[in-house]
Enzyme design. Structure first.
Site, short mmCIF file in Angstrom:
data_model
loop_
_atom_site.label_atom_id
_atom_site.label_comp_id
_atom_site.label_asym_id
_atom_site.label_seq_id
_atom_site.Cartn_x
_atom_site.Cartn_y
_atom_site.Cartn_z
N ASP A 1 32.59 -52.67 57.71
CA ASP A 1 34.05 -53.19 57.69
C ASP A 1 34.50 -53.04 56.21
O ASP A 1 33.61 -53.17 55.29
CB ASP A 1 33.84 -54.48 58.35
CG ASP A 1 33.18 -55.41 57.79
OD1 ASP A 1 32.16 -55.39 57.37
OD2 ASP A 1 33.59 -56.67 57.29
N GLU B 1 30.99 -58.45 57.94
CA GLU B 1 30.59 -58.77 56.67
C GLU B 1 31.63 -59.67 55.79
O GLU B 1 31.61 -60.66 55.47
CB GLU B 1 29.90 -57.88 55.93
CG GLU B 1 29.16 -58.40 54.75
CD GLU B 1 29.88 -58.46 53.35
OE1 GLU B 1 29.53 -59.15 52.42
OE2 GLU B 1 31.08 -58.06 53.49
#
Length: 394
Positions: free
Chosen positions: A82, A144
């Site tokens: 991400d 994350e």
């Protein structure tokens, strides 16, 4: 293991893989499935074994892949898929297209951390063409950037199904310096619910803002007390060498002459390895309940609600750690490096793997408009991977 097709699969360069990964707009609020689908398909076309972990509620997935002998003790290359949003940022080129200018590769995630991810994918395909003495693994996570939420579920799901590696190299951008420790992090969303009266008779109401201020000041007192301590052991390596409390956002109130009905803020702690984050959680919760009791003595309907947002595990420096020794061999870096920001490394360490943070690119570029990785760092990252493959080759 997926059988190879009769036609030789395409082999992409690290640059081509980076361009593909950046083209997927995997902002944390959105799905990462197209990227995971592509990576899994590409790796499986080269005979690499893949295990997919699905997010229980959202269209997201983590991926664990490995190649080499089916035995424990290998190396895992770990990265998140991400990226942070581009909203409100002024970019000079398309954030989701890799653009080369003046020796730099621009694009969202080029530094944090699709540059490393691309090199990891490339390395696994290269490893599949060699005879390895130990397996090489890849671990890709989701979410994350919003609290290191994807590592723990991926590890819990995948490790029972894969030959457990011994070493984890987490590829956050460190300019290929070997980072052996970082702080843990915890955060609480704090909602103070007061009682509105006219400010001329404020003593008959409860101002959510003024009660919240007591908790903020408690955080200041924690910082002052910790700053006065003599740091112990590896804690002394950090800047600052103590656990700090922080409130970065606060909102509330209706008008200047009304006691505030609500106030919301986030209290976070960045904890040095020598201290237990749970001790700060308990201390904060106790202070919240103390303040809440004072509020309810005036108006029983008032309250304070705490929501724990994340628990980011710290990475403790390891004495003679296998990951640190390997990363130093691969990079030639012999300095001592710790950081105060968080990574997923602590989750691997908690599962019994030796872990360090070491990847190409500069953390200063993370989350910035016109994010970039230099060609020099990207090429050094490729050399890093080649040396790792040589180390693992039988």
């Amino acid at each position: 293991m997926t059988p190879r097709s009769s036609a030789a699969p395409e082999i992409l360069s690290p640059r081509q893989i980076l361009e593909t990964l950046v083209s997927f707009p995997t902002v944390s609020r959105d799905t990462n499935l197209p990227l995971i689908d592509w990576v899994q398909g590409y790796l499986e076309s080269h005979g690499v074994t893949c295990y997919r972990h699905h997010h229980p509620d959202q269209p997201k997935a983590g991926l664990w892949a490995w190649t080499g002998p089916e035995e424990e003790g290998g190396v895992v290359l770990s990265g998140h898929t991400d990226v942070v949003p581009i909203d409100g940022q002024d970019w000079s080129s398309d954030p989701f297209t890799v653009t080369e200018r003046d020796g730099k590769l621009y694009g969202r995630g080029c530094a944090d951390m699709k540059g490393f991810d691309a090199l990891a994918v490339w390395a696994l395909v290269e490893a599949s063409r060699r005879k390895l003495s130990k397996p090489l693994h890849l671990a890709f996570t989701y979410d994350e950037e919003i609290g290191l939420l994807g590592a723990a579920p991926l590890l819990a799901d995948a490790l029972p199904h894969v030959p457990k590696p011994a070493v984890a190299l987490i590829g956050e951008p460190t300019m290929l310096q070997v980072v052996s420790g970082h702080k843990a992090g915890i955060a609480f969303d704090t909602q103070v619910n007061g009682f509105e009266v006219h400010s001329s008779i404020a003593y008959k109401g409860v101002s959510a803002i003024m009660e919240a201020a007591k908790l903020v000041e408690w955080g200041n007192a924690v910082n002052a007390a910790n700053a006065a301590k003599e740091p112990q052991g590896s804690d002394a390596l950090f800047d600052p060498p103590w656990t700090n409390a922080h409130v970065g956002m606060i909102s509330g109130g209706t008008a200047h002459n009304i006691t505030a009905k609500t106030c919301n803020f986030l209290m976070s702690f960045r904890c040095v390895p020598g201290e237990d984050p749970e001790s700060y959680a308990r201390a904060y919760e106790a202070e919240v309940r103390r303040v809440e009791a004072e509020m309810q003595a005036i108006r029983p309907e008032t309250s304070i609600t705490l929501t724990r947002l994340f628990d980011a595990k710290g990475l403790a420096p390891e004495k003679d750690g296998a990951a640190e020794q390997l990363a130093r061999q691969l990079t030639g870096d012999n300095g001592s490096h710790v950081v105060s920001y968080g990574t997923e490394a602590g989750y691997f360490q908690a599962e019994g793997l030796s872990a360090v943070v070491c990847g190409p690119g500069d953390i200063a570029q993370a989350h910035q408009p016109d994010e970039f990785i230099t060609l020099e760092q990207f090429e050094k990252g490729e050399a890093y991977m080649r040396r790792l493959l040589d180390q693992l080759e039988a």
